[in-house]
Design a protein around this motif. Structure first.
Motif, PDB file in Angstrom:
ATOM      1  N   PHE A 298      47.945  49.782  15.355  1.00  0.00           N
ATOM      2  CA  PHE A 298      49.019  49.433  16.286  1.00  0.00           C
ATOM      3  C   PHE A 298      50.173  50.432  16.286  1.00  0.00           C
ATOM      4  O   PHE A 298      50.627  50.829  17.362  1.00  0.00           O
ATOM      5  CB  PHE A 298      49.529  48.016  16.009  1.00  0.00           C
ATOM      6  N   PRO A 299      50.678  50.899  15.123  1.00  0.00           N
ATOM      7  CA  PRO A 299      51.759  51.893  15.179  1.00  0.00           C
ATOM      8  C   PRO A 299      51.342  53.193  15.872  1.00  0.00           C
ATOM      9  O   PRO A 299      52.125  53.783  16.616  1.00  0.00           O
ATOM     10  CB  PRO A 299      52.101  52.150  13.710  1.00  0.00           C
ATOM     11  N   ALA A 300      50.114  53.625  15.653  1.00  0.00           N
ATOM     12  CA  ALA A 300      49.637  54.842  16.300  1.00  0.00           C
ATOM     13  C   ALA A 300      49.474  54.643  17.802  1.00  0.00           C
ATOM     14  O   ALA A 300      49.805  55.531  18.600  1.00  0.00           O
ATOM     15  CB  ALA A 300      48.318  55.285  15.679  1.00  0.00           C
ATOM     16  N   LEU A 301      48.989  53.482  18.204  1.00  0.00           N
ATOM     17  CA  LEU A 301      48.841  53.200  19.636  1.00  0.00           C
ATOM     18  C   LEU A 301      50.196  53.072  20.313  1.00  0.00           C
ATOM     19  O   LEU A 301      50.362  53.496  21.460  1.00  0.00           O
ATOM     20  CB  LEU A 301      48.022  51.931  19.836  1.00  0.00           C
ATOM     21  N   ARG A 302      51.175  52.516  19.611  1.00  0.00           N
ATOM     22  CA  ARG A 302      52.524  52.428  20.156  1.00  0.00           C
ATOM     23  C   ARG A 302      53.119  53.829  20.345  1.00  0.00           C
ATOM     24  O   ARG A 302      53.757  54.110  21.349  1.00  0.00           O
ATOM     25  CB  ARG A 302      53.401  51.584  19.239  1.00  0.00           C
ATOM     26  N   GLN A 303      52.880  54.704  19.377  1.00  0.00           N
ATOM     27  CA  GLN A 303      53.374  56.075  19.487  1.00  0.00           C
ATOM     28  C   GLN A 303      52.647  56.825  20.604  1.00  0.00           C
ATOM     29  O   GLN A 303      53.255  57.592  21.337  1.00  0.00           O
ATOM     30  CB  GLN A 303      53.203  56.807  18.154  1.00  0.00           C
ATOM     31  N   ALA A 304      51.369  56.602  20.769  1.00  0.00           N
ATOM     32  CA  ALA A 304      50.617  57.245  21.853  1.00  0.00           C
ATOM     33  C   ALA A 304      51.119  56.744  23.206  1.00  0.00           C
ATOM     34  O   ALA A 304      51.250  57.523  24.150  1.00  0.00           O
ATOM     35  CB  ALA A 304      49.122  56.957  21.716  1.00  0.00           C
TER      36      ALA A 304
END
Length: 107
Positions: free
Chosen positions: A96-102
């Motif tokens: 989730f944090p990586a998808l939010r950053q993407a």
């Protein structure tokens, strides 16, 4: 392979987690200091590649733990669609944090 219909989605999500991980700098530092200091001589692109690869692999393995526990508790002998769904949901939570950053970079 027929028992894991979500495998391409799981692998794609792990790759996205590796590329857009907010912990990429930490992972690169870990690689340089402890795992492979010789990579510093190959350049920062190589270090970033291996940091991304390490983050994707770690997310994939970490997300597999709840799926393995689910298989063990329910007495399954092979990975089926339900186990793959648990794996996918676990990876989604981890990523989730990586998808939010993407999403922040794209929009």
């Amino acid at each position: 392979m027929s028992g894991t219909p979500f495998l391409p989605v799981i692998l794609g999500l792990a790759i996205l987690n590796g590329i857009f991980s907010p912990f990429l700098v930490f992972t690169a530092r870990l690689i340089l200091l402890h795992l492979a200091p010789a990579l510093l001589f190959l350049g920062p692109v190589t270090v970033a590649f291996f940091a991304s690869l390490l983050a994707a692999t770690a997310a994939l393995v970490l997300a597999g733990v709840p799926a393995a526990l689910f298989e063990r508790v329910t007495g399954r002998r092979q990975t089926d669609a339900a186990s793959a769904a648990v794996w996918l949901v676990s990876l989604g939570v981890i990523s989730f944090p990586a998808l939010r950053q993407a999403g922040a970079l794209l929009f």
